[in-house]
Write a protein that holds these residues in place. Structure first.
Motif, PDB file in Angstrom:
ATOM      1  N   PRO A  94       1.562 -23.044 -18.651  1.00 34.05           N
ATOM      2  CA  PRO A  94       0.743 -21.854 -18.469  1.00 34.05           C
ATOM      3  C   PRO A  94      -0.724 -22.129 -18.781  1.00 34.05           C
ATOM      4  O   PRO A  94      -1.040 -23.009 -19.560  1.00 34.05           O
ATOM      5  N   THR A  95      -1.565 -21.348 -18.159  1.00 30.42           N
ATOM      6  CA  THR A  95      -2.998 -21.496 -18.384  1.00 30.42           C
ATOM      7  C   THR A  95      -3.416 -20.714 -19.629  1.00 30.42           C
ATOM      8  O   THR A  95      -2.715 -19.787 -20.051  1.00 30.42           O
ATOM      9  N   PRO A  96      -4.545 -21.073 -20.221  1.00 29.43           N
ATOM     10  CA  PRO A  96      -5.041 -20.271 -21.350  1.00 29.43           C
ATOM     11  C   PRO A  96      -5.243 -18.806 -20.967  1.00 29.43           C
ATOM     12  O   PRO A  96      -5.071 -17.924 -21.796  1.00 29.43           O
ATOM     13  N   ALA A  97      -5.570 -18.539 -19.709  1.00 29.41           N
ATOM     14  CA  ALA A  97      -5.763 -17.157 -19.261  1.00 29.41           C
ATOM     15  C   ALA A  97      -4.463 -16.369 -19.377  1.00 29.41           C
ATOM     16  O   ALA A  97      -4.475 -15.188 -19.754  1.00 29.41           O
ATOM     17  N   ALA A  98      -3.327 -17.009 -19.071  1.00 30.09           N
ATOM     18  CA  ALA A  98      -2.032 -16.321 -19.179  1.00 30.09           C
ATOM     19  C   ALA A  98      -1.767 -15.919 -20.623  1.00 30.09           C
ATOM     20  O   ALA A  98      -1.240 -14.840 -20.897  1.00 30.09           O
ATOM     21  N   ARG A  99      -2.148 -16.760 -21.547  1.00 33.52           N
ATOM     22  CA  ARG A  99      -1.956 -16.443 -22.970  1.00 33.52           C
ATOM     23  C   ARG A  99      -2.862 -15.280 -23.376  1.00 33.52           C
ATOM     24  O   ARG A  99      -2.455 -14.414 -24.150  1.00 33.52           O
ATOM     25  N   ARG A 100      -4.083 -15.250 -22.865  1.00 27.38           N
ATOM     26  CA  ARG A 100      -4.986 -14.133 -23.183  1.00 27.38           C
ATOM     27  C   ARG A 100      -4.439 -12.821 -22.610  1.00 27.38           C
ATOM     28  O   ARG A 100      -4.546 -11.774 -23.242  1.00 27.38           O
ATOM     29  N   SER A 150       7.316 -14.131 -34.608  1.00 29.03           N
ATOM     30  CA  SER A 150       6.105 -14.351 -35.420  1.00 29.03           C
ATOM     31  C   SER A 150       4.911 -14.697 -34.555  1.00 29.03           C
ATOM     32  O   SER A 150       3.797 -14.210 -34.789  1.00 29.03           O
ATOM     33  N   GLU A 151       5.135 -15.543 -33.551  1.00 31.57           N
ATOM     34  CA  GLU A 151       4.036 -15.936 -32.657  1.00 31.57           C
ATOM     35  C   GLU A 151       3.494 -14.731 -31.898  1.00 31.57           C
ATOM     36  O   GLU A 151       2.274 -14.546 -31.777  1.00 31.57           O
ATOM     37  N   LEU A 152       4.382 -13.884 -31.394  1.00 30.08           N
ATOM     38  CA  LEU A 152       3.946 -12.697 -30.640  1.00 30.08           C
ATOM     39  C   LEU A 152       3.224 -11.706 -31.552  1.00 30.08           C
ATOM     40  O   LEU A 152       2.195 -11.138 -31.183  1.00 30.08           O
ATOM     41  N   GLN A 153       3.743 -11.519 -32.752  1.00 34.15           N
ATOM     42  CA  GLN A 153       3.081 -10.609 -33.701  1.00 34.15           C
ATOM     43  C   GLN A 153       1.702 -11.155 -34.098  1.00 34.15           C
ATOM     44  O   GLN A 153       0.753 -10.393 -34.231  1.00 34.15           O
ATOM     45  N   ALA A 154       1.605 -12.478 -34.272  1.00 33.59           N
ATOM     46  CA  ALA A 154       0.312 -13.080 -34.594  1.00 33.59           C
ATOM     47  C   ALA A 154      -0.680 -12.873 -33.450  1.00 33.59           C
ATOM     48  O   ALA A 154      -1.870 -12.614 -33.691  1.00 33.59           O
ATOM     49  N   LEU A 155      -0.214 -12.990 -32.216  1.00 37.62           N
ATOM     50  CA  LEU A 155      -1.092 -12.752 -31.062  1.00 37.62           C
ATOM     51  C   LEU A 155      -1.652 -11.330 -31.094  1.00 37.62           C
ATOM     52  O   LEU A 155      -2.813 -11.111 -30.761  1.00 37.62           O
ATOM     53  N   MET A 156      -0.833 -10.403 -31.503  1.00 37.72           N
ATOM     54  CA  MET A 156      -1.277  -9.000 -31.554  1.00 37.72           C
ATOM     55  C   MET A 156      -2.371  -8.811 -32.607  1.00 37.72           C
ATOM     56  O   MET A 156      -3.221  -7.944 -32.454  1.00 37.72           O
ATOM     57  N   LEU A 172      -1.267 -12.132 -22.118  1.00 35.59           N
ATOM     58  CA  LEU A 172      -0.156 -11.755 -22.995  1.00 35.59           C
ATOM     59  C   LEU A 172      -0.681 -11.096 -24.261  1.00 35.59           C
ATOM     60  O   LEU A 172      -0.180 -10.046 -24.681  1.00 35.59           O
ATOM     61  N   GLN A 173      -1.706 -11.691 -24.850  1.00 34.55           N
ATOM     62  CA  GLN A 173      -2.269 -11.127 -26.083  1.00 34.55           C
ATOM     63  C   GLN A 173      -2.761  -9.702 -25.853  1.00 34.55           C
ATOM     64  O   GLN A 173      -2.450  -8.795 -26.626  1.00 34.55           O
ATOM     65  N   SER A 174      -3.502  -9.483 -24.787  1.00 33.76           N
ATOM     66  CA  SER A 174      -4.061  -8.146 -24.570  1.00 33.76           C
ATOM     67  C   SER A 174      -2.975  -7.125 -24.219  1.00 33.76           C
ATOM     68  O   SER A 174      -3.045  -5.977 -24.670  1.00 33.76           O
ATOM     69  N   THR A 175      -1.947  -7.524 -23.465  1.00 31.91           N
ATOM     70  CA  THR A 175      -0.889  -6.560 -23.148  1.00 31.91           C
ATOM     71  C   THR A 175      -0.054  -6.234 -24.386  1.00 31.91           C
ATOM     72  O   THR A 175       0.348  -5.085 -24.571  1.00 31.91           O
ATOM     73  N   LEU A 176       0.189  -7.233 -25.237  1.00 33.20           N
ATOM     74  CA  LEU A 176       0.912  -6.949 -26.484  1.00 33.20           C
ATOM     75  C   LEU A 176       0.114  -5.974 -27.346  1.00 33.20           C
ATOM     76  O   LEU A 176       0.666  -4.999 -27.875  1.00 33.20           O
ATOM     77  N   ARG A 177      -1.173  -6.234 -27.492  1.00 29.81           N
ATOM     78  CA  ARG A 177      -2.012  -5.360 -28.328  1.00 29.81           C
ATOM     79  C   ARG A 177      -2.042  -3.930 -27.795  1.00 29.81           C
ATOM     80  O   ARG A 177      -1.981  -2.970 -28.545  1.00 29.81           O
ATOM     81  N   GLU A 178      -2.158  -3.824 -26.490  1.00 30.21           N
ATOM     82  CA  GLU A 178      -2.319  -2.507 -25.893  1.00 30.21           C
ATOM     83  C   GLU A 178      -1.016  -1.723 -25.801  1.00 30.21           C
ATOM     84  O   GLU A 178      -1.002  -0.510 -26.002  1.00 30.21           O
ATOM     85  N   PHE A 179       0.094  -2.419 -25.504  1.00 32.39           N
ATOM     86  CA  PHE A 179       1.319  -1.696 -25.174  1.00 32.39           C
ATOM     87  C   PHE A 179       2.472  -1.841 -26.170  1.00 32.39           C
ATOM     88  O   PHE A 179       3.314  -0.956 -26.249  1.00 32.39           O
ATOM     89  N   ALA A 180       2.579  -2.944 -26.905  1.00 30.14           N
ATOM     90  CA  ALA A 180       3.728  -3.147 -27.792  1.00 30.14           C
ATOM     91  C   ALA A 180       3.602  -2.286 -29.041  1.00 30.14           C
ATOM     92  O   ALA A 180       2.527  -2.140 -29.602  1.00 30.14           O
ATOM     93  N   THR A 181       4.736  -1.734 -29.468  1.00 31.33           N
ATOM     94  CA  THR A 181       4.722  -0.881 -30.651  1.00 31.33           C
ATOM     95  C   THR A 181       5.635  -1.373 -31.760  1.00 31.33           C
ATOM     96  O   THR A 181       5.424  -1.027 -32.919  1.00 31.33           O
ATOM     97  N   ASP A 182       6.674  -2.166 -31.442  1.00 26.88           N
ATOM     98  CA  ASP A 182       7.620  -2.590 -32.466  1.00 26.88           C
ATOM     99  C   ASP A 182       8.467  -3.745 -31.942  1.00 26.88           C
ATOM    100  O   ASP A 182       8.554  -3.963 -30.731  1.00 26.88           O
TER     101      ASP A 182
END
Length: 155
Positions: A71-77, A146-152, A79-89
């Motif tokens: 994956p490209t670094p853009a794909a990771r960014r 843990s990785e996904l929560q850290a991204l958030m 993911l980070q922004s969608t997790l921050r905006e939409f994930a709740t738990d």
């Protein structure tokens, strides 16, 4: 250990780790209890049809022929922004874990996870407000969460 077991281990290793040399592959196999030579690994690499691919950072690594590029670094960014905006738990159950999102947002987070190819994640299944995430094994699950929560939390 048999040739078949060794080849299966090689494929698992190159799927999960950025191994760029045959000596690195010998060391990784050694950590799994295989005592082999670089010459044996060379034959295995050729027999399995492994190829060197270029990673986004410019380094190279072994991969299965026809494997999708990393994956490209853009794909990771994304993911980070969608997790921050939409994930709740996050919730754990059985061999899966779930990510709760705002209503109607699970597909966006699931697609971003698929594009980012989070190491250890085999598949995602998104509904309206929940994504089920299947990890390669139960041991990967806490690391992935843990990785996904850290991204958030990252700035």
């Amino acid at each position: 250990m048999s040739q078949r077991e060794r080849e299966r281990a090689i494929l698992d290793i190159v799927d999960d780790q950025p191994i760029s040399t045959q000596s690195g592959l010998v060391r990784a196999l050694g950590r799994r209890g295989f005592e082999i030579t670089q010459a044996t690994v060379s034959r295995d690499v050729r027999r399995l049809g492994l190829v060197k691919v270029r990673a986004a950072d410019g380094s190279s690594r072994y991969a299965r022929a026809g494997a999708t590029p990393p994956p490209t670094p853009a794909a990771r960014r994304v993911l980070q922004s969608t997790l921050r905006e939409f994930a709740t738990d996050f919730a754990v159950g059985g061999g899966l874990f779930a990510i709760k999102t705002h209503s109607g947002c699970a597909n966006a987070v699931g697609n971003a996870m698929d594009e980012a190819e989070v190491p250890g994640v085999v598949a995602t299944l998104a509904g309206d407000d929940t994504i089920f995430v299947l990890t390669r094994n139960a041991g990967d699950r806490p690391r992935v969460i843990s990785e996904l929560q850290a991204l958030m939390r990252e700035a």
